[in-house]
Design a protein around this motif. Sequence first.
Motif, PDB file in Angstrom:
ATOM      1  N   LEU A   1     -16.531  22.330   0.215  1.00 58.89           N
ATOM      2  CA  LEU A   1     -16.244  21.195   1.081  1.00 58.89           C
ATOM      3  C   LEU A   1     -16.305  19.931   0.250  1.00 58.89           C
ATOM      4  N   VAL A   2     -15.385  19.042   0.495  1.00 56.78           N
ATOM      5  CA  VAL A   2     -15.331  17.788  -0.255  1.00 56.78           C
ATOM      6  C   VAL A   2     -16.026  16.675   0.515  1.00 56.78           C
ATOM      7  N   THR A   3     -15.845  16.661   1.833  1.00 55.29           N
ATOM      8  CA  THR A   3     -16.451  15.607   2.633  1.00 55.29           C
ATOM      9  C   THR A   3     -17.937  15.895   2.805  1.00 55.29           C
ATOM     10  N   PRO A   4     -18.774  14.865   2.691  1.00 52.00           N
ATOM     11  CA  PRO A   4     -20.216  15.093   2.834  1.00 52.00           C
ATOM     12  C   PRO A   4     -20.575  15.398   4.282  1.00 52.00           C
ATOM     13  N   SER A   5     -21.614  16.190   4.446  1.00 50.30           N
ATOM     14  CA  SER A   5     -22.114  16.471   5.786  1.00 50.30           C
ATOM     15  C   SER A   5     -22.802  15.225   6.315  1.00 50.30           C
ATOM     16  N   PRO A   6     -22.660  14.953   7.613  1.00 51.62           N
ATOM     17  CA  PRO A   6     -23.362  13.787   8.157  1.00 51.62           C
ATOM     18  C   PRO A   6     -24.865  14.043   8.163  1.00 51.62           C
ATOM     19  N   THR A   7     -25.625  12.953   8.167  1.00 51.63           N
ATOM     20  CA  THR A   7     -27.080  13.072   8.236  1.00 51.63           C
ATOM     21  C   THR A   7     -27.426  13.646   9.598  1.00 51.63           C
ATOM     22  N   PRO A   8     -28.251  14.702   9.630  1.00 51.41           N
ATOM     23  CA  PRO A   8     -28.581  15.278  10.931  1.00 51.41           C
ATOM     24  C   PRO A   8     -29.389  14.286  11.769  1.00 51.41           C
ATOM     25  N   PRO A   9     -29.245  14.365  13.101  1.00 54.65           N
ATOM     26  CA  PRO A   9     -30.015  13.441  13.950  1.00 54.65           C
ATOM     27  C   PRO A   9     -31.495  13.804  13.888  1.00 54.65           C
ATOM     28  N   PRO A  10     -32.367  12.838  14.194  1.00 55.44           N
ATOM     29  CA  PRO A  10     -33.802  13.143  14.179  1.00 55.44           C
ATOM     30  C   PRO A  10     -34.125  14.146  15.282  1.00 55.44           C
ATOM     31  N   PRO A  11     -35.215  14.873  15.141  1.00 53.32           N
ATOM     32  CA  PRO A  11     -35.610  15.810  16.193  1.00 53.32           C
ATOM     33  C   PRO A  11     -35.798  15.087  17.516  1.00 53.32           C
ATOM     34  N   HIS A  12     -35.501  15.778  18.597  1.00 49.35           N
ATOM     35  CA  HIS A  12     -35.610  15.199  19.933  1.00 49.35           C
ATOM     36  C   HIS A  12     -37.042  14.723  20.184  1.00 49.35           C
ATOM     37  N   GLY A  13     -37.174  13.505  20.689  1.00 50.74           N
ATOM     38  CA  GLY A  13     -38.490  12.975  21.029  1.00 50.74           C
ATOM     39  C   GLY A  13     -39.170  12.225  19.900  1.00 50.74           C
ATOM     40  N   SER A  14     -38.575  12.215  18.705  1.00 53.78           N
ATOM     41  CA  SER A  14     -39.221  11.492  17.612  1.00 53.78           C
ATOM     42  C   SER A  14     -38.852  10.016  17.695  1.00 53.78           C
ATOM     43  N   ALA A  15     -39.703   9.192  17.176  1.00 55.48           N
ATOM     44  CA  ALA A  15     -39.460   7.748  17.195  1.00 55.48           C
ATOM     45  C   ALA A  15     -38.361   7.404  16.216  1.00 55.48           C
ATOM     46  N   PRO A  16     -37.487   6.469  16.576  1.00 56.31           N
ATOM     47  CA  PRO A  16     -36.431   6.073  15.638  1.00 56.31           C
ATOM     48  C   PRO A  16     -37.023   5.332  14.448  1.00 56.31           C
ATOM     49  N   THR A  17     -36.336   5.454  13.321  1.00 54.81           N
ATOM     50  CA  THR A  17     -36.760   4.718  12.126  1.00 54.81           C
ATOM     51  C   THR A  17     -36.371   3.256  12.310  1.00 54.81           C
ATOM     52  N   PRO A  18     -36.949   2.344  11.528  1.00 53.19           N
ATOM     53  CA  PRO A  18     -36.616   0.925  11.702  1.00 53.19           C
ATOM     54  C   PRO A  18     -35.104   0.661  11.617  1.00 53.19           C
ATOM     55  N   SER A  19     -34.380   1.400  10.783  1.00 55.72           N
ATOM     56  CA  SER A  19     -32.936   1.153  10.684  1.00 55.72           C
ATOM     57  C   SER A  19     -32.186   1.627  11.913  1.00 55.72           C
ATOM     58  N   GLN A  20     -32.804   2.527  12.719  1.00 59.49           N
ATOM     59  CA  GLN A  20     -32.156   3.021  13.921  1.00 59.49           C
ATOM     60  C   GLN A  20     -32.499   2.180  15.154  1.00 59.49           C
ATOM     61  N   GLN A  21     -33.517   1.315  15.057  1.00 60.86           N
ATOM     62  CA  GLN A  21     -33.939   0.536  16.199  1.00 60.86           C
ATOM     63  C   GLN A  21     -32.954  -0.593  16.458  1.00 60.86           C
ATOM     64  N   GLN A  22     -32.771  -0.909  17.717  1.00 58.49           N
ATOM     65  CA  GLN A  22     -31.908  -2.016  18.105  1.00 58.49           C
ATOM     66  C   GLN A  22     -32.646  -3.339  17.888  1.00 58.49           C
ATOM     67  N   PRO A  23     -31.944  -4.382  17.498  1.00 57.50           N
ATOM     68  CA  PRO A  23     -32.626  -5.684  17.353  1.00 57.50           C
ATOM     69  C   PRO A  23     -33.069  -6.190  18.728  1.00 57.50           C
ATOM     70  N   PRO A  24     -34.131  -6.977  18.769  1.00 60.51           N
ATOM     71  CA  PRO A  24     -34.584  -7.508  20.067  1.00 60.51           C
ATOM     72  C   PRO A  24     -33.519  -8.411  20.666  1.00 60.51           C
ATOM     73  N   PRO A  25     -33.449  -8.436  21.986  1.00 61.08           N
ATOM     74  CA  PRO A  25     -32.454  -9.332  22.627  1.00 61.08           C
ATOM     75  C   PRO A  25     -32.712 -10.783  22.245  1.00 61.08           C
ATOM     76  N   GLY A  26     -31.635 -11.513  22.060  1.00 56.29           N
ATOM     77  CA  GLY A  26     -31.743 -12.903  21.601  1.00 56.29           C
ATOM     78  C   GLY A  26     -31.915 -13.817  22.648  1.00 56.29           C
TER      79      GLY A  26
END
Length: 97
Positions: free
Chosen positions: A72-97
Amino acid sequence: MGFMDRAKEAVDDLRASFATNEVRDSEQAYRDLGMLAYLTTTGRPIDDADRQRLVNTIWAVEQQGKLPPFRLVTPSPTPPPPHGSAPTPSQQQPPPG
């Protein structure tokens, strides 16, 4: 360099050119076969004669021992985190402005 040396070099160049064309043709057949697989998977009609022609093209190159390795030439996507785990800081939405 003598005439025979130049002739041998020309033959070797021609042979390499044919090998390169076979590899290129097999890669194009891979691509087209993948396109037909996508069309089939998404419920669209294909011409089965085209599919069989592509399979035959790849098969012929493989039988000559000139088929590039299957990979395969195309890279595999990063698997999603396990169900129920807390999102990493890069996955968190910014606070409403």
